[in-house]
Scaffold this active site. Structure first.
Site, PDB file in Angstrom:
ATOM      1  NE  ARG A   1      13.946   9.545  -0.359  1.00 12.66           N
ATOM      2  CZ  ARG A   1      13.538  10.843   0.329  1.00 12.66           C
ATOM      3  NH1 ARG A   1      12.876  11.742  -0.281  1.00 12.66           N
ATOM      4  NH2 ARG A   1      13.954  10.910   1.676  1.00 12.66           N
TER       5      ARG A   1
ATOM      6  CB  ILE B   1      10.892   8.565   1.989  1.00 13.82           C
ATOM      7  CG1 ILE B   1      10.268   8.614   3.213  1.00 13.82           C
ATOM      8  CG2 ILE B   1       9.997   9.302   0.921  1.00 13.82           C
ATOM      9  CD1 ILE B   1      10.544  10.237   3.657  1.00 13.82           C
TER      10      ILE B   1
ATOM     11  CG  ASN C   1       3.031   3.493   4.261  1.00 12.21           C
ATOM     12  OD1 ASN C   1       3.654   2.379   4.292  1.00 12.21           O
ATOM     13  ND2 ASN C   1       3.022   4.593   4.948  1.00 12.21           N
TER      14      ASN C   1
ATOM     15  CG  HIS D   1       1.217   5.851   9.487  1.00 12.62           C
ATOM     16  ND1 HIS D   1       2.445   6.050   9.605  1.00 12.62           N
ATOM     17  CD2 HIS D   1       0.834   6.740  10.300  1.00 12.62           C
ATOM     18  CE1 HIS D   1       3.056   6.853  10.522  1.00 12.62           C
ATOM     19  NE2 HIS D   1       1.786   7.580  11.047  1.00 12.62           N
TER      20      HIS D   1
ATOM     21  CG  ASP E   1       1.802  12.093  -1.781  1.00 11.78           C
ATOM     22  OD1 ASP E   1       2.765  11.765  -0.797  1.00 11.78           O
ATOM     23  OD2 ASP E   1       1.085  12.942  -1.502  1.00 11.78           O
TER      24      ASP E   1
HETATM   25  C1  GAR Z   1       3.096  -1.467  11.593  1.00 12.17           C
HETATM   26  O1  GAR Z   1       2.095  -1.257  12.513  1.00 12.17           O
HETATM   27  C2  GAR Z   1       2.667  -0.223  10.432  1.00 12.17           C
HETATM   28  O2  GAR Z   1       1.587   0.391  10.477  1.00 12.17           O
HETATM   29  C3  GAR Z   1       3.886   0.487  10.820  1.00 12.17           C
HETATM   30  O3  GAR Z   1       5.115  -0.287  11.065  1.00 12.17           O
HETATM   31  C4  GAR Z   1       4.382  -1.491  11.661  1.00 12.17           C
HETATM   32  C5  GAR Z   1       5.002  -2.690  10.847  1.00 12.17           C
HETATM   33  O4  GAR Z   1       4.637  -3.816  11.609  1.00 12.17           O
HETATM   34  N1  GAR Z   1       4.329   1.448   9.624  1.00 12.17           N
HETATM   35  C6  GAR Z   1       4.687   2.728   9.953  1.00 12.17           C
HETATM   36  O5  GAR Z   1       4.980   2.979  11.011  1.00 12.17           O
HETATM   37  C7  GAR Z   1       5.171   3.301   8.692  1.00 12.17           C
HETATM   38  N2  GAR Z   1       5.246   4.734   8.914  1.00 12.17           N
HETATM   39  P1  GAR Z   1       4.885  -5.273  10.794  1.00 12.17           P
HETATM   40  O6  GAR Z   1       6.527  -5.377  10.365  1.00 12.17           O
HETATM   41  O7  GAR Z   1       4.776  -6.316  12.052  1.00 12.17           O
HETATM   42  O8  GAR Z   1       4.087  -5.353   9.636  1.00 12.17           O
END
Ligand code: GAR
Length: 189
Positions: free
Chosen positions: A56, A81, A96, A98, A130
């Site tokens: 990382r 991460i 971010n 989510h 964080d």
């Molecule tokens: C999105 O829905 C985002 O919220 C999720 O991945 C997707 C990416 O879509 N993120 C996570 O799950 C992070 N933990 P995209 O590549 O079409 O923007």
């Protein structure tokens, strides 16, 4: 103000940021080949692939090298991460998105987790990053109802419609210095 967008997937949130014309995206960084890169290249944004190898800390250092003097990191479907070096370099300047109402359903497959739990409402969260997974102070959330007959795909599509409105608003506020953090509470001005 320039920022770097980090991606791993389809890039629909990246596209929403490009279309909303929020600030300047100085580069798009992915941890592997993914459709999001072509979306950046199509509009002339430089891209870099930094494979996750060597741990990382070294992965994070490579990202920080690419970030140069950017003002913020915007994680848009980025499934890695970042190390503490990134948080130290960008205090309250990494965000971010989510696909759940955090703190419910952090981590992978958040939409499937919500369906499995039988919740009637889930949604999207934008938060500061964080050192813990999907954990930093919450900046904005939008609720999305779970409908009878939903599967992970149909529900995720409706959540993403909200994400594409929410994320540009948050990034615009971040770049304009309109977000302040006290403890876990984020205030907008
Ligand atoms: C999105 O829905 C985002 O919220 C999720 O991945 C997707 C990416 O879509 N993120 C996570 O799950 C992070 N933990 P995209 O590549 O079409 O923007």
């Amino acid at each position: 103000m320039a920022y770097v967008v980090l991606v791993s997937g389809a890039g629909s949130n990246l596209e929403a940021l490009i279309e909303a014309d929020v600030g300047k995206i100085s580069s798009v960084v992915a941890d592997g080949e993914c459709p999001a890169l072509a979306k950046a290249e199509a509009v002339g944004i430089s891209t870099r692939v930094i494979p996750y190898r060597g741990g990382r800390a070294s992965f994070t250092r490579e990202i920080l090298d690419v970030a140069g003097d950017a003002e913020a990191l915007v994680l848009a479907g980025f499934m890695r991460i970042l190390g503490k070096e990134a948080i130290a370099r960008f205090p309250n300047r990494i965000v971010n998105i989510h696909p759940s109402l955090l703190p419910s359903f952090p981590g992978l497959d958040a939409v499937a987790q919500a369906l499995a739990a039988g919740v009637k409402v889930t949604g999207a969260t934008v938060h500061f990053v964080d050192e813990l997974l999907d954990h930093g102070p919450i900046i904005a959330q939008k609720a999305v109802p779970v409908l009878p007959g939903d599967n992970a795909c149909s529900l995720h599509k409706r959540i993403q419609i909200e994400e594409h409105v929410l994320y540009p608003r948050v990034v615009e506020a971040l770049l304009a210095g309109r977000l302040s953090v006290e403890g876990r509470t984020v205030s907008w001005s």
